[in-house]
Design a protein around this motif. Structure first.
Motif, mmCIF file in Angstrom:
data_model
loop_
_atom_site.group_PDB
_atom_site.id
_atom_site.type_symbol
_atom_site.label_atom_id
_atom_site.label_comp_id
_atom_site.label_asym_id
_atom_site.label_seq_id
_atom_site.Cartn_x
_atom_site.Cartn_y
_atom_site.Cartn_z
ATOM 1 N N ILE A 138 0.850 -1.201 0.000
ATOM 2 C CA ILE A 138 0.000 0.000 0.000
ATOM 3 C C ILE A 138 0.885 1.249 0.000
ATOM 4 C CG2 ILE A 138 -1.571 1.377 1.454
ATOM 5 C CD1 ILE A 138 -2.875 -1.296 2.292
ATOM 6 N N ILE A 139 1.929 1.209 0.820
ATOM 7 C CA ILE A 139 2.810 2.377 0.906
ATOM 8 C C ILE A 139 3.529 2.600 -0.428
ATOM 9 C CG2 ILE A 139 4.981 3.134 1.998
ATOM 10 C CD1 ILE A 139 3.532 1.996 4.632
ATOM 11 N N SER A 140 3.970 1.525 -1.066
ATOM 12 C CA SER A 140 4.623 1.668 -2.374
ATOM 13 C C SER A 140 3.642 2.207 -3.412
ATOM 14 C CB SER A 140 5.170 0.317 -2.868
ATOM 15 O OG SER A 140 6.178 -0.125 -2.006
ATOM 16 N N GLU A 141 2.436 1.634 -3.432
ATOM 17 C CA GLU A 141 1.450 2.067 -4.440
ATOM 18 C C GLU A 141 1.072 3.535 -4.224
ATOM 19 O OE1 GLU A 141 0.678 1.168 -7.161
ATOM 20 O OE2 GLU A 141 -1.440 1.137 -7.651
ATOM 21 N N ASN A 142 1.021 3.943 -2.948
ATOM 22 C CA ASN A 142 0.716 5.340 -2.652
ATOM 23 C C ASN A 142 1.861 6.250 -3.141
ATOM 24 O OD1 ASN A 142 -0.955 7.379 -1.238
ATOM 25 N ND2 ASN A 142 0.847 7.558 0.052
ATOM 26 N N LEU A 143 3.101 5.807 -2.945
ATOM 27 C CA LEU A 143 4.242 6.615 -3.407
ATOM 28 C C LEU A 143 4.340 6.614 -4.938
ATOM 29 C CD1 LEU A 143 7.028 5.627 -0.840
ATOM 30 C CD2 LEU A 143 6.018 7.886 -1.119
ATOM 31 N N ARG B 59 -0.040 -4.895 -7.187
ATOM 32 C CA ARG B 59 1.029 -4.906 -8.202
ATOM 33 C C ARG B 59 2.416 -4.971 -7.536
ATOM 34 N NH1 ARG B 59 -0.204 -0.982 -11.956
ATOM 35 N NH2 ARG B 59 -1.911 0.092 -10.917
ATOM 36 N N PHE B 60 2.492 -4.581 -6.243
ATOM 37 C CA PHE B 60 3.779 -4.608 -5.543
ATOM 38 C C PHE B 60 3.952 -5.859 -4.693
ATOM 39 C CE2 PHE B 60 3.549 -0.103 -6.494
ATOM 40 C CZ PHE B 60 4.866 0.202 -6.793
ATOM 41 N N GLU B 61 2.974 -6.768 -4.734
ATOM 42 C CA GLU B 61 3.038 -7.901 -3.810
ATOM 43 C C GLU B 61 4.215 -8.820 -4.085
ATOM 44 O OE1 GLU B 61 -1.172 -9.267 -3.156
ATOM 45 O OE2 GLU B 61 -0.435 -8.771 -1.163
ATOM 46 N N ALA C 193 9.564 -9.123 -7.317
ATOM 47 C CA ALA C 193 10.174 -9.449 -8.601
ATOM 48 C C ALA C 193 9.429 -8.774 -9.748
ATOM 49 C CB ALA C 193 10.153 -10.956 -8.795
ATOM 50 N N ARG C 194 8.165 -8.412 -9.509
ATOM 51 C CA ARG C 194 7.354 -7.842 -10.586
ATOM 52 C C ARG C 194 7.691 -6.384 -10.856
ATOM 53 N NH1 ARG C 194 1.379 -8.897 -9.241
ATOM 54 N NH2 ARG C 194 1.733 -10.875 -8.239
ATOM 55 N N VAL C 195 8.292 -5.687 -9.913
ATOM 56 C CA VAL C 195 8.516 -4.253 -10.104
ATOM 57 C C VAL C 195 9.998 -3.947 -10.341
ATOM 58 C CG1 VAL C 195 8.255 -1.985 -9.062
ATOM 59 C CG2 VAL C 195 6.475 -3.684 -8.766
ATOM 60 N N ASP C 196 10.260 -3.434 -11.538
ATOM 61 C CA ASP C 196 11.621 -3.084 -11.926
ATOM 62 C C ASP C 196 11.997 -1.769 -11.217
ATOM 63 O OD1 ASP C 196 13.786 -2.059 -13.220
ATOM 64 O OD2 ASP C 196 12.968 -2.245 -15.243
ATOM 65 N N ALA C 197 13.105 -1.776 -10.470
ATOM 66 C CA ALA C 197 13.486 -0.608 -9.653
ATOM 67 C C ALA C 197 13.618 0.666 -10.492
ATOM 68 C CB ALA C 197 14.784 -0.909 -8.934
#
Ligand code: HEM
Length: 195
Positions: A45-50, A105-107, A110-114
Motif C-alpha cells: 500500500i505504501i509503495s502504491e501510494n508513493l 502490483r507490488f506484492e 520481482a514484478r517491479v523493476d526498480a
C-alpha cells in the motif's frame, strides 16, 4: 500520509484487507518495528501510494559532469536535468492500469523493476532516508489502521485533485471521520503498563 488515507478511503476493499493483515499479524498489542517484515500488504500500500502520489514528483535536479546519453538523447556535461517521477510512475507502457490504485502490483517484489519506481530517486544520490521514511510510514499508517475505524465524511469519493510545487499536495485538504476501535480502549486502560 494524507494521500495514503485518501487512497484507502476511496478503496474500502484495500483498507479492509490491510486491517485484516494488521489484526492477524500484530494481534492485541501495538504495532512495532519487529512486525514490519510480516506486513507485506501494508508495505505494498505504501509503495502504491508513493507511485501515484510521489512526495517529490520532480526529482531534484542532477547535472552530469561529462557528456552522456540518456534514453537515446545526447546530454552535454553541465546540463541541468530533472527526472519526472510522477510521469514515469504513470507511464502506460510500464504499468498496467497506471492510474488505478492497486497495491497488489507490488506484492511480488520481482514484478517491479526498480528503474520504473523511483520515489526516493536512484543511484549514488538516491535518498539516504529511504529506510527511515518507509519505517515511519509503516508505523504511522499501521497504527492508524490498527487503532481507528476510518470513514469518508459523505457518500462521494474523496477528491484526489493534486497540486505540485516542490512537493505534491492535495488541493482539497483531507477531511475524514474516525472512531476508536476496541483495541484502543484496551491500550488506554493499561495506562503506563507496557503495551
Ligand atoms: C517519504 C519520505 C521521503 C521521500 C519521498 C524522499 C525523497 C527523496 C528524493 C526523491 C531525493 C532526491 C534523490 C535524487 O536526487 O536522486 C532525496 C534526497 C535526499 N533525502 Fe530524502 N526523501 C524522504 C525522506 C527523507 C528522510 C527521512 C531523510 C533523512 C533522515 C532524507 C534525506 C535526504 C537527503 C540527505 C537527500 C540528498 C541526497 C544526496 O543528494 O546525496 N530524506 N529524498
Amino acid at each position: 500520509m494524507e494521500w495514503a488515507l485518501a487512497n484507502l478511503l476511496n478503496h474500502p476493499d484495500v483498507l479492509r484487507k490491510a486491517k485484516a493483515e494488521v489484526d492477524a499479524q500484530v494481534g492485541d498489542r501495538l504495532i512495532e518495528e519487529s512486525d514490519f517484515a510480516k506486513l507485506h500488504y501494508l508495505q505494498s500500500i505504501i509503495s502504491e501510494n508513493l507511485r501515484l502520489c510521489p512526495v517529490t514528483p520532480l526529482i531534484p535536479p542532477h547535472m552530469p559532469s561529462s557528456d552522456c546519453t540518456i534514453g537515446g538523447y545526447h546530454v552535454p556535461a553541465g546540463t541541468i536535468l530533472f527526472v519526472n517521477a510522477w510521469s514515469l510512475h504513470r507511464d502506460p507502457t510500464l504499468w498496467d492500469e497506471p492510474t488505478s490504485f492497486k497495491p497488489e502490483r507490488f506484492e511480488s517484489a520481482a514484478r517491479v523493476d526498480a528503474s520504473k519506481f523511483i520515489p526516493f530517486g536512484m543511484g549514488r544520490r538516491a535518498c539516504p532516508g529511504d529506510g527511515l521514511a518507509k519505517r515511519v510510514m509503516i508505523l504511522t499508517l499501521g497504527s492508524l489502521i490498527q487503532c481507528f475505524e476510518w470513514d469518508r465524511v459523505g457518500e462521494s469519493k474523496i477528491d484526489m485533485a493534486e497540486k505540485t510545487a516542490l512537493t505534491m499536495f492535495k488541493v482539497e485538504p483531507l477531511e475524514l471521520m474516525c472512531r476508536a476501535r476496541p483495541i484502543l480502549d484496551m491500550f488506554l486502560s493499561l495506562g503506563d503498563q507496557k503495551i
